[in-house]
Design an enzyme around this catalytic site. Structure first.
Site, PDB file in Angstrom:
ATOM      1  N   GLN A 133      48.824  27.537  38.753  1.00 18.12           N
ATOM      2  CA  GLN A 133      48.037  26.910  39.813  1.00 18.12           C
ATOM      3  C   GLN A 133      48.588  25.531  40.202  1.00 18.12           C
ATOM      4  OE1 GLN A 133      45.020  28.952  40.481  1.00 18.12           O
ATOM      5  NE2 GLN A 133      45.094  27.951  42.459  1.00 18.12           N
ATOM      6  N   LYS A 136      51.407  26.313  42.626  1.00 16.75           N
ATOM      7  CA  LYS A 136      50.850  26.964  43.811  1.00 16.75           C
ATOM      8  C   LYS A 136      50.138  25.937  44.707  1.00 16.75           C
ATOM      9  CE  LYS A 136      48.225  30.541  42.871  1.00 16.75           C
ATOM     10  NZ  LYS A 136      47.114  31.509  42.696  1.00 16.75           N
ATOM     11  N   LYS A 148      42.149  26.136  35.759  1.00 19.58           N
ATOM     12  CA  LYS A 148      41.587  27.491  35.767  1.00 19.58           C
ATOM     13  C   LYS A 148      40.483  27.534  34.732  1.00 19.58           C
ATOM     14  CE  LYS A 148      42.163  31.531  37.744  1.00 19.58           C
ATOM     15  NZ  LYS A 148      42.708  31.803  39.088  1.00 19.58           N
ATOM     16  N   GLY A 187      36.387  31.152  42.949  1.00 16.73           N
ATOM     17  CA  GLY A 187      36.347  32.504  42.389  1.00 16.73           C
ATOM     18  C   GLY A 187      37.702  32.990  41.917  1.00 16.73           C
ATOM     19  N   ASP A 188      37.682  34.091  41.201  1.00 17.00           N
ATOM     20  CA  ASP A 188      38.879  34.844  40.793  1.00 17.00           C
ATOM     21  C   ASP A 188      38.334  36.216  40.375  1.00 17.00           C
ATOM     22  OD1 ASP A 188      41.946  34.369  40.168  1.00 17.00           O
ATOM     23  OD2 ASP A 188      41.202  35.477  38.450  1.00 17.00           O
ATOM     24  N   ASN A 262      38.476  41.633  46.083  1.00 13.80           N
ATOM     25  CA  ASN A 262      38.565  40.701  47.211  1.00 13.80           C
ATOM     26  C   ASN A 262      39.957  40.660  47.842  1.00 13.80           C
ATOM     27  OD1 ASN A 262      39.456  37.602  47.791  1.00 13.80           O
ATOM     28  ND2 ASN A 262      37.472  38.073  48.685  1.00 13.80           N
ATOM     29  N   SER A 400      40.569  27.197  50.275  1.00 11.19           N
ATOM     30  CA  SER A 400      39.608  26.411  49.490  1.00 11.19           C
ATOM     31  C   SER A 400      39.797  24.926  49.802  1.00 11.19           C
ATOM     32  CB  SER A 400      39.824  26.632  47.994  1.00 11.19           C
ATOM     33  OG  SER A 400      39.212  27.813  47.555  1.00 11.19           O
TER      34      SER A 400
HETATM   35  P1  NDP Z   1      38.234  41.087  42.058  1.00  4.61           P
HETATM   36  O1  NDP Z   1      37.422  40.934  40.835  1.00  4.61           O
HETATM   37  O2  NDP Z   1      37.580  41.001  43.384  1.00  4.61           O
HETATM   38  O3  NDP Z   1      39.059  42.449  42.024  1.00  4.61           O
HETATM   39  C1  NDP Z   1      39.921  42.714  40.977  1.00  4.61           C
HETATM   40  C2  NDP Z   1      40.506  44.099  41.186  1.00  4.61           C
HETATM   41  O4  NDP Z   1      41.558  44.284  40.246  1.00  4.61           O
HETATM   42  C3  NDP Z   1      39.514  45.202  40.922  1.00  4.61           C
HETATM   43  O5  NDP Z   1      39.850  46.321  41.681  1.00  4.61           O
HETATM   44  C4  NDP Z   1      39.723  45.470  39.434  1.00  4.61           C
HETATM   45  O6  NDP Z   1      39.317  46.746  39.002  1.00  4.61           O
HETATM   46  C5  NDP Z   1      41.210  45.318  39.314  1.00  4.61           C
HETATM   47  N1  NDP Z   1      41.543  44.886  37.961  1.00  4.61           N
HETATM   48  C6  NDP Z   1      41.126  43.775  37.320  1.00  4.61           C
HETATM   49  N2  NDP Z   1      41.599  43.733  36.069  1.00  4.61           N
HETATM   50  C7  NDP Z   1      42.340  44.843  35.922  1.00  4.61           C
HETATM   51  C8  NDP Z   1      43.093  45.357  34.866  1.00  4.61           C
HETATM   52  N3  NDP Z   1      43.163  44.725  33.686  1.00  4.61           N
HETATM   53  N4  NDP Z   1      43.756  46.530  35.075  1.00  4.61           N
HETATM   54  C9  NDP Z   1      43.668  47.191  36.255  1.00  4.61           C
HETATM   55  N5  NDP Z   1      42.957  46.735  37.300  1.00  4.61           N
HETATM   56  C10 NDP Z   1      42.306  45.586  37.135  1.00  4.61           C
HETATM   57  O7  NDP Z   1      39.379  39.970  41.924  1.00  4.61           O
HETATM   58  P2  NDP Z   1      40.323  39.354  43.061  1.00  4.61           P
HETATM   59  O8  NDP Z   1      40.607  40.371  44.091  1.00  4.61           O
HETATM   60  O9  NDP Z   1      39.750  38.057  43.454  1.00  4.61           O
HETATM   61  O10 NDP Z   1      41.639  39.039  42.206  1.00  4.61           O
HETATM   62  C11 NDP Z   1      42.732  39.951  42.114  1.00  4.61           C
HETATM   63  C12 NDP Z   1      43.991  39.188  41.715  1.00  4.61           C
HETATM   64  O11 NDP Z   1      44.282  38.202  42.707  1.00  4.61           O
HETATM   65  C13 NDP Z   1      43.913  38.436  40.396  1.00  4.61           C
HETATM   66  O12 NDP Z   1      45.177  38.439  39.792  1.00  4.61           O
HETATM   67  C14 NDP Z   1      43.581  37.015  40.835  1.00  4.61           C
HETATM   68  O13 NDP Z   1      43.965  36.069  39.867  1.00  4.61           O
HETATM   69  C15 NDP Z   1      44.410  36.921  42.092  1.00  4.61           C
HETATM   70  N6  NDP Z   1      44.025  35.888  43.044  1.00  4.61           N
HETATM   71  C16 NDP Z   1      42.767  35.827  43.551  1.00  4.61           C
HETATM   72  C17 NDP Z   1      42.448  34.859  44.478  1.00  4.61           C
HETATM   73  C18 NDP Z   1      41.107  34.802  45.118  1.00  4.61           C
HETATM   74  O14 NDP Z   1      40.940  33.973  46.006  1.00  4.61           O
HETATM   75  N7  NDP Z   1      40.150  35.626  44.753  1.00  4.61           N
HETATM   76  C19 NDP Z   1      43.425  33.850  44.909  1.00  4.61           C
HETATM   77  C20 NDP Z   1      44.749  34.061  44.374  1.00  4.61           C
HETATM   78  C21 NDP Z   1      45.012  35.035  43.467  1.00  4.61           C
HETATM   79  P3  NDP Z   1      37.938  46.925  38.198  1.00  4.61           P
HETATM   80  O15 NDP Z   1      36.879  46.802  39.212  1.00  4.61           O
HETATM   81  O16 NDP Z   1      38.033  48.261  37.549  1.00  4.61           O
HETATM   82  O17 NDP Z   1      37.893  45.809  37.185  1.00  4.61           O
HETATM   83  O1  2IT Z   2      44.332  32.082  41.703  1.00  4.88           O
HETATM   84  C1  2IT Z   2      43.855  31.441  42.665  1.00  4.88           C
HETATM   85  O2  2IT Z   2      44.557  30.737  43.405  1.00  4.88           O
HETATM   86  C2  2IT Z   2      42.420  31.542  42.911  1.00  4.88           C
HETATM   87  N1  2IT Z   2      41.735  32.288  42.214  1.00  4.88           N
HETATM   88  C3  2IT Z   2      41.778  30.710  43.990  1.00  4.88           C
HETATM   89  C4  2IT Z   2      41.508  29.328  43.500  1.00  4.88           C
HETATM   90  C5  2IT Z   2      40.718  28.453  44.433  1.00  4.88           C
HETATM   91  O3  2IT Z   2      40.421  27.337  44.002  1.00  4.88           O
HETATM   92  O4  2IT Z   2      40.397  28.844  45.551  1.00  4.88           O
END
Ligand code: NDP
Ligand code: 2IT
Length: 468
Positions: A133, A136, A148, A187-188, A262, A400
Site C-alpha cells: 500500500q 501504491k 492495512k 474496505g477490502d 466488489n 478514496s
Molecule cells: P470482496 O470481499 O468483495 O470479494 C472477494 C472475492 O474474492 C470473492 O468472490 C471471494 O470469494 C473471492 N476470494 C476471497 N478470498 C479467496 C480465496 N482465498 N480463494 C478464492 N477466492 C477468494 O473483496 P474485493 O473485491 O474488495 O477484493 C478482491 C481483491 O482486490 C483483494 O485482493 C483485495 O485486496 C483487492 N483490492 C480491493 C480493493 C477495494 O477497493 N475493494 C482495492 C484494491 C485491491 P468468496 O465469496 O467465496 O470468499
Molecule cells: O488494497 C487497497 O488498495 C484497498 N483495499 C483500498 C484501500 C483504500 O483505502 O481505499
C-alpha cells in the site's frame, strides 16, 4: 546528510538506463533481516523480495541512504496494533477474534489502506498488504501513507446483527489509533458498504465527531460517487493503457476475471462497456464459464447474488445453464486478457504458462499480489503486458483519496468529475510505470516501473524528514 531529491533521482535513472550490474549484498542483507525478524510470514517476505531488487540501484548509488537507514526503516512498520475483539453471537455466546492495524509508513501522508475480514487474516498478511500500500498510494500522486488492517472474523454465514456487533467491538479499540489526519481505513475483502457503515457509526458515537475517518462511506453520509466502482474500473483503465502501447484495445477481446466481489463486479462492467467479453466469474468454491459473455443482465444477477443474498457463484451456472468448475480457477479458459480480482497467489506458475500458451496478451491485477513470483517470472520472460496490483488496482485507494478531498471541502463531486479524475490518475500511473520501467529493447517492465515510481517519492520524503 541532506541530499537533494532530484540529484538522487537522476543518478538512479542513469544507473537504470545504463543497466549495469550492481552488487546485491545490501539488499540481500535486508531481505535476510526481514525474514529473520518476521518468521512465518511468507506473504510479507514475498512482497519484500519482489520490491527490493527493483529499487536496489537507487540504494547502491547513494551511500548516504544507507547511513540514514532508509531501507531498514522502509521494511519495518512504524506501528503494529493487535487487539482482542470480543462480541456476542445470535445464540448469546461470546466469540473472540483478533483485530489488526499495521501502520507502515506515513512519510507522504496520513496512513491509508483497507480493512480485510477473512479467516486467513494474520499479521504477515497485514504486513504484506500494508507494505504494498505504501508504494501504491505513492503512485496515485495523492498524499497518503501506507497501512492495512482487519480481522480473522469470517462474515460468511453471519447475520447482519452479528456483523454489526463485531464491527462495533472492532472499532471500540481501533478508534483510538485512527483519525481523518492520522489514519483513514476503508474496505477490502469482506468489508464493503455494510461494514463501513457499522464501523463509521461506532466511531462517530465514540468520538462525537462526524469526520472523514473512513472511506467507502454511503453516498448520503459523506461517501464519494464512483468509489464502489473505482478499483474495477481503474484496473480496466490501466489494462486499456497497457493495450494501447501495442495498438490494441478491449474491443472484441475475451477476458477471464476471477472473483465475484466488489473489484470483479465493476471490472466486468467496465470491460463490457469497452467492448470486451467477460467469460468467467468465481468465488472460493469454483468458477463459472459463460462463453456467450456476462452481459449487464447477468452481471445484475451476480451483484444481487453476492451483495444481497450473499450466495455462491454456482447458482449462476444453474440459472443460466452454463458450466461450473468446482474447486478450479478460471485460468484454464482461453482468453486474450486476464484480470485476477480475488486474492493473493491465485495464479501459479503452471496457470501463468497456460494463460500464455492460450494466447493471453495482458494481465491486469485487480487483486493484491495475485500472481506467485514464479507466475510473474513467466509473464516477464514472455514479455506479455503485465500490470502488477500496486499499479493496476490503485484506482480504489485513489478514489478514496478523492473522497477525503471532498470530505475536507465538505463538497461532493459529480459522477463524471470523479470518474474523469480516476481515469486521469490511472493514465498517470501508467505513464509513471513507462517512465521508470522502460527497457532498452522497448519492453515495459511494469514491476520495476511501479516499484521505482512509488519508492522515489517515499524515499525523498524520508530523507527530508530525518531519521524518525
Ligand atoms: P470482496 O470481499 O468483495 O470479494 C472477494 C472475492 O474474492 C470473492 O468472490 C471471494 O470469494 C473471492 N476470494 C476471497 N478470498 C479467496 C480465496 N482465498 N480463494 C478464492 N477466492 C477468494 O473483496 P474485493 O473485491 O474488495 O477484493 C478482491 C481483491 O482486490 C483483494 O485482493 C483485495 O485486496 C483487492 N483490492 C480491493 C480493493 C477495494 O477497493 N475493494 C482495492 C484494491 C485491491 P468468496 O465469496 O467465496 O470468499
Ligand atoms: O488494497 C487497497 O488498495 C484497498 N483495499 C483500498 C484501500 C483504500 O483505502 O481505499
Amino acid at each position: 546528510m541532506c541530499i537533494a531529491g532530484e540529484f538522487i533521482y537522476q543518478n538512479f535513472i542513469n544507473q537504470r538506463i545504463g543497466g549495469e550490474g550492481v552488487p546485491m549484498s545490501y539488499v540481500n542483507d535486508i531481505i535476510e533481516q526481514v525474514i529473520k525478524r518476521n518468521p512465518n510470514e511468507p506473504e510479507f517476505h514475498q512482497a519484500i523480495k519482489e520490491v527490493l531488487p527493483s529499487i536496489e540501484p537507487f540504494i547502491e548509488e547513494n551511500r548516504e541512504i544507507k547511513n540514514i537507514g532508509i531501507l531498514e526503516r522502509f521494511v519495518e512498520p512504524e506501528s503494529q496494533i493487535i487487539f482482542r475483539v470480543s462480541w456476542v453471537d445470535d445464540n448469546g455466546k461470546a466469540q473472540v477474534n483478533r483485530g489488526f492495524r499495521v501502520q507502515f509508513n506515513s512519510s507522504i501522508g496520513p496512513y491509508k489502506g483497507g480493512l480485510r475480514f477473512h479467516p486467513t487474516v494474520n499479521i504477515g498478511i497485514m504486513k504484506f498488504l500494508a507494505f504494498e500500500q505504501i508504494l501504491k498510494n505513492s503512485l496515485t500522486g495523492l498524499p497518503m501513507g501506507g497501512a492495512k488492517g482487519g480481522s480473522d472474523f469470517d462474515p460468511k454465514g453471519k447475520s447482519d446483527g452479528e456483523v454489526m456487533r463485531f464491527c462495533q467491538s472492532f472499532m471500540t479499540e481501533l478508534f483510538r489509533h485512527i483519525g481523518a489526519d492520522t489514519d483513514v481505513p476503508a474496505g477490502d475483502i469482506g468489508v464493503g458498504g455494510r461494514e463501513i457503515g457499522y464501523l463509521f457509526g461506532q466511531y462517530k458515537r465514540l468520538k462525537n465527531e462526524f469526520t472523514g475517518v473512513l472511506t467507502g462511506k454511503g453516498i448520503e453520509w459523506g461517501g464519494s460517487l464512483i468509489r464502489p466502482e473505482a478499483t474495477g474500473y481503474g484496473a480496466t483503465y490501466f489494462a486499456e493503457e497497457m493495450l494501447s502501447t501495442r495498438s490494441e484495445s478491449f474491443q472484441g477481446k475475451t477476458v477471464c476475471i476471477s472473483g465475484s466481489g466488489n473489484v470483479a463486479q465493476y471490472a466486468t462492467e467496465k470491460v463490457t462497456q469497452l467492448g470486451g467479453k467477460v467469460v468467467t466469474s468465481s468465488d472460493s468454491n469454483g468458477f463459472i464459464y459463460d462463453p456467450k459473455g456476462i452481459d449487464d443482465e447477468k452481471l445484475k444477477f451476480i451483484m444481487d447474488l453476492k451483495n444481497v443474498k450473499r450466495g455462491r457463484i454456482k447458482d449462476y451456472a444453474e440459472k443460466f445453464g452454463v458450466e461450473y468448475f468446482e474447486e478450479k480457477r478460471p485460468w484454464i479458459i482461453k482468453c486474450d486478457i486476464a484480470m485476477p480480482c480475488a486474492t493473493q497467489n491465485e495464479i501459479n506458475e503452471d496457470e501463468a504458462k497456460m494463460l500464455v500458451k492460450n494466447g493471453c496478451m495482458a494481465v491486469s491485477e485487480g487483486a493484491n499480489m495475485p500472481s506467485t513470483p514464479e507466475a510473474v517470472e513467466v509473464f516477464l520472460k514472455e514479455k506479455i503486458l503485465y500490470g502488477p496490483g500496486k499499479a493496476a488496482n490503485a484506482g480504489g485507494v485513489a478514489t478514496s483519496g478523492l473522497e477525503m478531498t471532498q470530505n475536507s471541502m465538505r463538497l461532493p463531486w459529480s459522477r463524471e468529475e470523479v470518474d474523469t479524475r480516476l481515469h486521469s490518475i490511472m493514465k498517470n500511473i501508467h505513464a509513471t510505470c513507462v517512465k521508470y520501467g522502460s527497457k532498452e529493447d522497448g519492453f515495459i517492465n511494469y514491476v520495476d516501473g511501479a516499484n521505482i515510481g512509488g519508492f522515489v517519492k517515499v524515499a525523498n520524503a524520508m530523507i527530508a524528514q530525518g531519521v524518525v
